[in-house]
Design an enzyme around this catalytic site. Structure first.
Site, PDB file in Angstrom:
ATOM      1  N   CYS A  34       0.779  -1.153  -0.113  1.00 61.27           N
ATOM      2  CA  CYS A  34       0.019  -0.121   0.084  1.00 61.27           C
ATOM      3  C   CYS A  34       0.941   1.271   0.113  1.00 61.27           C
ATOM      4  CB  CYS A  34      -0.898  -0.024   1.084  1.00 61.27           C
ATOM      5  SG  CYS A  34      -0.077  -0.418   2.782  1.00 61.27           S
ATOM      6  N   HIS A  73      -2.468   6.246   4.899  1.00 61.38           N
ATOM      7  CA  HIS A  73      -1.052   6.300   5.044  1.00 61.38           C
ATOM      8  C   HIS A  73      -0.680   7.781   4.536  1.00 61.38           C
ATOM      9  CE1 HIS A  73      -1.128   2.346   6.354  1.00 61.38           C
ATOM     10  NE2 HIS A  73      -0.402   1.736   5.302  1.00 61.38           N
TER      11      HIS A  73
END
Length: 329
Positions: A126, A234
């Protein structure tokens, strides 16, 4: 189009089902798959209930595409069995990413390399996906020499257990710990386990996967990955050194015209990416774009994305969409 979702009851699996429905993927038969302890459970997709089946049952059902998000060990054992049955596997774990015989795909960058022979396709990490989506067009124009990245990673990257730990700590309740330390009011400078070189696996994924996706082993990458007590996505502070000089407004313009990237960069209005606004969205957001005044040809950026969506489920489904559109399945 028979679609198996392996790990359908997990955090990413649930988001995959949501994204499949949102994007109206042409599913004619859905096969939710999970471990033996979840077999027989029901999941809902587009208002209809489906019973979860076990791995071997799913292999025997010969899906056209299997979307895997069930961990590396499961992928190593079962992805080849699905592939042998004629199913194209798109795998979310780290199991196949650095295998030289497997493609590591971010559709906007390198989907065109896929062929009918690619029966196991790897979905990148990711934190790598959101970074390379921004780096790829800049590398083409200015040639990247070096990348220094520090990540601020959501607890959702660890899974349900970590979300529960944070909620327990908010509430002052003792419970099972996903981390060795409290995460509430804390930052833990360790994502995944340590390798022999002192870096964590997460940090080395950013190094190795970036070079593979951009197809350039000369790009030097160094990373520090930190877990922070947030849920939305994130964030990454990224410093890039180019071979060629640039104008900041040109960088902004290139990124503004990059598929899947949204530029949020206006100091006058305090506009910059934040995970609370990235949550639930498929785009990668970039801002705080500014020249690094300490080093020639260098740039600083702040990159944010929902790690469960573009960082996992959405990227996987975009690969599947490309396979269907290109008649590779």
């Amino acid at each position: 189009m028979r679609i198996a979702v392996v790990g359908a009851t997990g955090m990413v699996g649930e988001v995959m089902l949501k994204v499949l429905a949102e994007r109206n993927f042409p599913v004619t038969e859905l096969i939710p798959v999970a471990s033996e302890r979840s077999v027989g459970k029901e999941i809902e997709y587009k208002g209809k209930k489906y019973k979860v089946v076990g791995m071997q049952t799913a292999v025997d059902m010969k899906a056209d595409i299997a979307l895997f998000s069930a961990g590396g060990e499961t992928s190593i054992e079962w992805a080849p069995k699905f592939a042998a049955a004629g199913t194209t596997v798109i795998d979310n774990s780290s199991a196949w990413r650095m295998d030289p015989s497997k493609k590591l795909i971010v559709p906007e960058i390198n989907a065109s390399s896929l062929t009918k022979d690619d029966k196991i396709i790897a979905n990148p990490n990711c934190s790598t996906i959101q970074m390379v989506l921004v780096l790829a067009p800049l590398h083409k124009k200015y040639n990247i020499k070096r990348v220094i990245v520090s990540t601020y990673q959501s607890i959702t990257g660890t899974g349900v257990k970590a979300v529960q730990q944070l909620e327990n700590e908010y509430a002052g309740v003792q419970g099972e710990m996903a981390y060795k330390y409290p995460i509430h009011r804390n930052a833990i400078p360790q994502c995944d386990s340590f390798e022999e070189n002192g870096y964590t696996k997460e940090e080395m994924k950013l190094v190795r996967e970036t070079q593979k996706i951009l197809d350039d082993r000369t790009i030097a990458v160094t990373a520090t990955a930190v877990r922070v007590p947030i849920v939305g996505g994130h964030s990454e502070a990224v410093n890039v050194e180019f071979t060629n000089d640039f104008v900041v407004s040109d960088i902004q313009n290139i990124l503004h015209h990059t598929d899947g990237v949204v530029v949020q960069d206006n100091n006058d209005t305090y506009t910059y990416p934040m995970p609370m606004y990235a949550q639930g969205k498929d785009d990668v957001f970039v801002g705080r774009i500014r020249r690094d005044e300490s080093q020639p040809n260098s740039l600083n950026m702040w990159i944010v994305a929902d790690n469960l969506r573009k960082g996992a489920a959405t990227n996987t489904i975009q690969i599947a969409e490309y396979l269907v559109a290109s008649k590779l399945v």
